[in-house]
Enzyme design. Structure first.
Site, PDB file in Angstrom:
ATOM      1  N   ASP A   1       0.860  -1.190   0.000  1.00 46.70           N
ATOM      2  CA  ASP A   1       0.000   0.000   0.000  1.00 46.70           C
ATOM      3  C   ASP A   1       0.897   1.241   0.000  1.00 46.70           C
ATOM      4  O   ASP A   1       1.462   1.585  -1.036  1.00 46.70           O
ATOM      5  CB  ASP A   1      -0.924  -0.088   1.216  1.00 46.70           C
ATOM      6  CG  ASP A   1      -1.985   0.973   1.257  1.00 46.70           C
ATOM      7  OD1 ASP A   1      -2.516   1.336   0.211  1.00 46.70           O
ATOM      8  OD2 ASP A   1      -2.300   1.468   2.362  1.00 46.70           O
TER       9      ASP A   1
ATOM     10  N   ASP B   1      -7.705  -8.514   5.743  1.00 46.18           N
ATOM     11  CA  ASP B   1      -8.749  -8.257   6.733  1.00 46.18           C
ATOM     12  C   ASP B   1      -9.222  -6.812   6.728  1.00 46.18           C
ATOM     13  O   ASP B   1      -8.538  -5.913   6.228  1.00 46.18           O
ATOM     14  CB  ASP B   1      -8.223  -8.553   8.147  1.00 46.18           C
ATOM     15  CG  ASP B   1      -7.221  -7.499   8.620  1.00 46.18           C
ATOM     16  OD1 ASP B   1      -6.233  -7.247   7.891  1.00 46.18           O
ATOM     17  OD2 ASP B   1      -7.436  -6.904   9.691  1.00 46.18           O
TER      18      ASP B   1
ATOM     19  N   ARG C   1     -10.816 -12.517   6.708  1.00 39.36           N
ATOM     20  CA  ARG C   1      -9.609 -13.207   6.212  1.00 39.36           C
ATOM     21  C   ARG C   1      -9.959 -14.582   5.635  1.00 39.36           C
ATOM     22  O   ARG C   1      -9.236 -15.108   4.792  1.00 39.36           O
ATOM     23  CB  ARG C   1      -8.598 -13.423   7.346  1.00 39.36           C
ATOM     24  CG  ARG C   1      -7.976 -12.156   7.909  1.00 39.36           C
ATOM     25  CD  ARG C   1      -6.788 -12.533   8.778  1.00 39.36           C
ATOM     26  NE  ARG C   1      -6.379 -11.486   9.709  1.00 39.36           N
ATOM     27  CZ  ARG C   1      -5.566 -10.473   9.407  1.00 39.36           C
ATOM     28  NH1 ARG C   1      -5.101 -10.342   8.196  1.00 39.36           N
ATOM     29  NH2 ARG C   1      -5.229  -9.592  10.328  1.00 39.36           N
TER      30      ARG C   1
HETATM   31  P1  IMP Z   1       1.733  -0.270   3.966  1.00 37.21           P
HETATM   32  O1  IMP Z   1       2.811  -0.235   5.005  1.00 37.21           O
HETATM   33  O2  IMP Z   1       0.983   1.035   3.895  1.00 37.21           O
HETATM   34  O3  IMP Z   1       2.223  -0.719   2.605  1.00 37.21           O
HETATM   35  O4  IMP Z   1       0.639  -1.241   4.528  1.00 37.21           O
HETATM   36  C1  IMP Z   1       0.511  -2.528   4.139  1.00 37.21           C
HETATM   37  C2  IMP Z   1      -0.505  -3.188   5.030  1.00 37.21           C
HETATM   38  O5  IMP Z   1      -1.720  -2.405   5.116  1.00 37.21           O
HETATM   39  C3  IMP Z   1      -0.894  -4.520   4.445  1.00 37.21           C
HETATM   40  O6  IMP Z   1      -0.067  -5.538   4.907  1.00 37.21           O
HETATM   41  C4  IMP Z   1      -2.307  -4.655   4.952  1.00 37.21           C
HETATM   42  O7  IMP Z   1      -2.290  -5.235   6.241  1.00 37.21           O
HETATM   43  C5  IMP Z   1      -2.843  -3.246   5.076  1.00 37.21           C
HETATM   44  N1  IMP Z   1      -3.680  -2.886   3.924  1.00 37.21           N
HETATM   45  C6  IMP Z   1      -3.447  -1.927   3.010  1.00 37.21           C
HETATM   46  N2  IMP Z   1      -4.419  -1.876   2.094  1.00 37.21           N
HETATM   47  C7  IMP Z   1      -5.290  -2.851   2.432  1.00 37.21           C
HETATM   48  C8  IMP Z   1      -6.531  -3.303   1.844  1.00 37.21           C
HETATM   49  O8  IMP Z   1      -7.032  -2.833   0.814  1.00 37.21           O
HETATM   50  N3  IMP Z   1      -7.137  -4.334   2.504  1.00 37.21           N
HETATM   51  C9  IMP Z   1      -6.645  -4.916   3.626  1.00 37.21           C
HETATM   52  N4  IMP Z   1      -5.496  -4.516   4.192  1.00 37.21           N
HETATM   53  C10 IMP Z   1      -4.823  -3.487   3.600  1.00 37.21           C
HETATM   54 MG    MG Z   2      -2.970  -6.555   7.387  1.00 38.14          MG
END
Ligand code: IMP
Ligand code: MG
Length: 184
Positions: free
Chosen positions: A105, A161, A167
């Site tokens: 993300d 989730d 999940r």
């Molecule tokens: P990042 O550090 O912002 O890349 O966050 C990644 C984490 O955010 C992932 O491992 C997910 O746990 C959560 N996440 C981000 N987008 C989603 C989504 O659309 N659905 C579910 N979890 C998400």
């Molecule tokens: Mg997660």
């Protein structure tokens, strides 16, 4: 399985997921043929994908480990202040490492974990993610293997989730508006 009443639409059904996972496994098998590999699954979201992916890897010298990380700070979006809540048990020094995650993300979590594994003297660290939301990226991190690119949507199922729920859905779908309070 009938569509869960909280799901607006399906992004990948079971059949499509199987194909996506098989395609990724094929690429990994080609790239790591005759090499050793430490696969590091990121808890919890990556485990369902990992379980299906790992069984399709034909690499002889292939071991499995896990890490968990959480970001602290306010809000649901990862803050960049990442804390490792479960460390790997394998010694990755001199090893090829493949991180397996549900979704990339902002990239904060995997940027931190990748740097951490490199600081443990891993020979190489690559990222395999089932989903990628490039429109949300903060830093320069990109996946080496990616199942699907998604728009700015909050998706659940197959390990992903919302507030620890969904999940167990065997498909990946978008939550109906009103159920997800996800604020970007
Ligand atoms: P990042 O550090 O912002 O890349 O966050 C990644 C984490 O955010 C992932 O491992 C997910 O746990 C959560 N996440 C981000 N987008 C989603 C989504 O659309 N659905 C579910 N979890 C998400
Ligand atoms: Mg997660």
């Amino acid at each position: 399985m009938p569509l869960h009443s909280d799901i607006e639409k399906i992004i990948l059904n079971e059949e499509q997921l199987e194909k996506v996972v098989t395609d990724i496994a094929g690429k990994i098998n080609d790239d790591y043929k005759d090499k050793s590999l430490v696969v590091v699954g990121i808890l919890k979201g990556g485990v369902i994908f990992l379980a299906d992916l790992f069984r399709r890897l034909s690499i002889d010298d292939c071991v499995l480990d896990f890490m968990a990380a959480s970001s602290y700070g306010s809000g649901t979006v990862s803050s960049g202040n990442i804390r490792i809540t479960k460390d790997i048990s394998a010694d990755v020094a001199g090893k090829n490492v493949l991180i397996v995650e549900d979704i990339l993300d902002t990239g904060n979590t995997l940027t931190y974990i990748k740097e951490y594994l490199l600081s443990k003297n891993a020979l190489s660290v690559k990222i395999c993610t089932l989903f990628d939301k490039p429109c949300r990226r903060i830093g320069p991190v990109t996946p080496d293997y990616c199942g699907r690119t998604v728009d700015d949507l909050f998706i659940v199922g197959y390990g992903l989730d919302y507030d620890e729920r969904y999940r167990n859905l065997p498909y990946v779908g978008v939550l109906k508006s009103g159920i997800c309070q996800w604020k970007y």
